[in-house]
Structure formats: structure tokens, C-alpha cells
Design an enzyme around this catalytic site. Structure first.
Site, mmCIF file in Angstrom:
data_model
loop_
_atom_site.group_PDB
_atom_site.id
_atom_site.type_symbol
_atom_site.label_atom_id
_atom_site.label_comp_id
_atom_site.label_asym_id
_atom_site.label_seq_id
_atom_site.Cartn_x
_atom_site.Cartn_y
_atom_site.Cartn_z
ATOM 1 N N ALA A 252 -34.437 18.902 52.209
ATOM 2 C CA ALA A 252 -34.718 17.474 52.387
ATOM 3 C C ALA A 252 -35.619 16.990 51.272
ATOM 4 C CB ALA A 252 -35.400 17.238 53.728
ATOM 5 N N ASN A 253 -35.690 15.666 51.125
ATOM 6 C CA ASN A 253 -36.696 15.045 50.266
ATOM 7 C C ASN A 253 -37.925 14.740 51.103
ATOM 8 O OD1 ASN A 253 -34.846 15.041 48.209
ATOM 9 N ND2 ASN A 253 -34.853 12.841 47.918
ATOM 10 N N ARG A 254 -39.058 14.661 50.459
ATOM 11 C CA ARG A 254 -40.270 14.220 51.146
ATOM 12 C C ARG A 254 -40.208 12.717 51.319
ATOM 13 N NH1 ARG A 254 -44.171 18.153 51.126
ATOM 14 N NH2 ARG A 254 -43.958 19.449 49.288
ATOM 15 N N SER A 255 -40.207 12.264 52.550
ATOM 16 C CA SER A 255 -40.259 10.823 52.819
ATOM 17 C C SER A 255 -40.696 10.637 54.253
ATOM 18 C CB SER A 255 -38.884 10.190 52.608
ATOM 19 O OG SER A 255 -38.852 8.892 53.162
ATOM 20 N N VAL B 111 -32.666 9.685 49.596
ATOM 21 C CA VAL B 111 -31.422 10.425 49.853
ATOM 22 C C VAL B 111 -31.414 11.701 49.018
ATOM 23 C CG1 VAL B 111 -28.907 10.268 49.810
ATOM 24 C CG2 VAL B 111 -30.267 8.195 50.159
#
Ligand code: C5P
Length: 214
Positions: free
Chosen positions: A25-28, A92
Site C-alpha cells: 500500500a501507499n502511506r495515506s 493509488v
């Protein structure tokens, strides 16, 4: 100001499965996207909020569509059309695992798994070139250096109308924090907004969108 306007907001990260229990995942946190959806709702917009697995709760009073992966997010975005404007604040994942396993991968004495990646669709680019393109498409650019230069190039590459650019280098404390310092890049040029709460960035952006759609 925005009553009768239908606005799409994407938010949060996407999770791309490695196997049924693991993902990349991305960090968000989803904080900025959630604040934008809230601000647009407060101006009277009919908001469709397409969110990945975020850390902050989705706003009330908006249509919430929950997704996990980039492919699901693209489907949800296309299903939401037509809209008057779209704000693509989701982080994304650029790639998904091509050889994701159907069962949990087990530790073996034979060695470690090797992940292969394939590119995810670019949702912002797809929407910007869509047959049912919204009249106003706003993208985000999280940069760690040459923020304006990179974000200006991104606006052209993606084909969106505006880019909200921010410097997310670790020293700024912006990622996961309460504040943001952004630059709004439009066809007219670059506006530097002072550092302010993410909720204030959202309100200011919502007002700009209302002006643009008026
Ligand atoms: O290319 P980059 O990820 O930096 O672009 C950021 C912008 O593009 C954001 O608005 C993000 O929501 C959007 N994006 C997207 N689909 C992707 C990658 C980014 O919509 N696969």
C-alpha cells in the site's frame, strides 16, 4: 453554492494483495480527501466519495463507495460518472502484484517469495481523457523535491485541469499530520497557499471549485 452539483472525490490508499492476508500500500491517512469531501458537502454538493482503506472515518451525508484495490477504484470512479467535477486525492498504488497467491503464502526452507509487479491503471489520466470527462478534474501531486516543476509536468501528463501540489518530504511533517502547504497549479499559473490546516485547504479548494462551476 454547489447545490445540484455532483462531485466525485477519491481518497485514501489502495491495498494491493500479495496473498489473502498480505498487501502492499501507499502511506495515506485519507485525511485530506475526507476533508475535501466534507467541505464540498458543506457547500451543498452531492458528493460521491470513493475511498480505499483509510484511517479516518468517511464523512456523513455523502455517498460512500469503499474499495480496496486500484482496479476496484477505477471501476467505482467510472460507475460514478457523469459528475460535474472530480477531485482525485487518493494515493493509488502504481503497481499491483502480478503473481498474487490465492492462498496464504507459507514459509518454506526453499527460500523467499519473489513478487512480480504490473502497472495499475492511472485513474486520474483515464478520467481526464474519458468520453464522459467531468468539466473540472483536479489531481494531487505529492512531491519530495522540485515540487512546482514536477507538479506542472504532472498536470500536463495527466491531462487534468488543476493540480494541488504538496511537499511531502519527511521534514515537513505533512504526511499523516494535520496541516498542509500546497500550491494550486492551473492553466493560469501557480498559486502558493500558506501553510494551513488540511480542513482549511479543503474549504479553500471547495470554494474555488464552486467558483469554477458557477
Ligand atoms: O503520478 P502520481 O501518483 O504522483 O499522481 C498523483 C495523482 O494521480 C493523484 O491525484 C492521484 O489520486 C492520481 N492517481 C490516480 N491513479 C493512479 C496514480 C495516481 O488516479 N494509478
Amino acid at each position: 453554492m454547489l447545490s445540484g452539483k455532483r462531485i466525485l472525490v477519491t481518497s485514501g490508499p489502495t491495498h494491493e494483495p500479495i496473498d489473502p492476508v498480505r498487501y502492499i500500500a501507499n502511506r495515506s491517512s485519507g485525511a485530506q480527501g475526507t476533508a475535501i469531501a466534507t467541505a464540498l458537502r458543506d457547500l451543498g454538493a452531492d458528493v460521491v466519495f470513493v475511498t480505499g482503506p483509510a484511517q479516518v472515518p468517511a464523512p456523513v451525508g455523502v455517498t460512500v463507495v469503499r474499495v480496496e484495490t486500484a482496479l476496484q477504484m477505477l471501476d467505482a470512479v467510472e460507475a460514478a460518472l457523469p459528475v460535474d467535477a472530480a477531485v482525485m486525492a487518493a494515493a493509488v498504488a502504481d503497481w499491483r502484484v502480478a503473481n498474487a497467491a490465492g492462498q496464504k503464502m507459507k514459509k518454506t526452507a526453499q527460500g523467499f517469495p519473489v513478487l512480480e509487479f504490473i502497472e495499475n491503471p492511472d485513474i486520474l489520466h483515464t478520467l481526464s481523457h474519458h468520453a464522459r470527462r467531468p468539466g473540472l478534474v483536479v489531481g494531487f501531486a505529492a512531491e519530495t523535491e522540485k515540487v512546482i516543476e514536477h507538479a506542472t509536468a504532472k498536470r500536463a501528463r495527466k491531462g487534468c485541469d488543476w493540480i494541488v501540489a504538496n511537499d511531502v518530504s519527511p521534514a515537513t511533517g505533512i504526511m499523516g499530520g494535520q496541516e498542509n502547504a500546497v500550491h494550486l497549479i492551473t492553466a493560469q499559473g501557480v498559486e502558493d497557499w500558506p501553510r494551513m490546516a488540511k480542513t482549511e485547504v479543503a474549504e479553500r479548494l471547495a470554494h474555488r471549485i464552486a467558483q469554477a462551476l458557477a
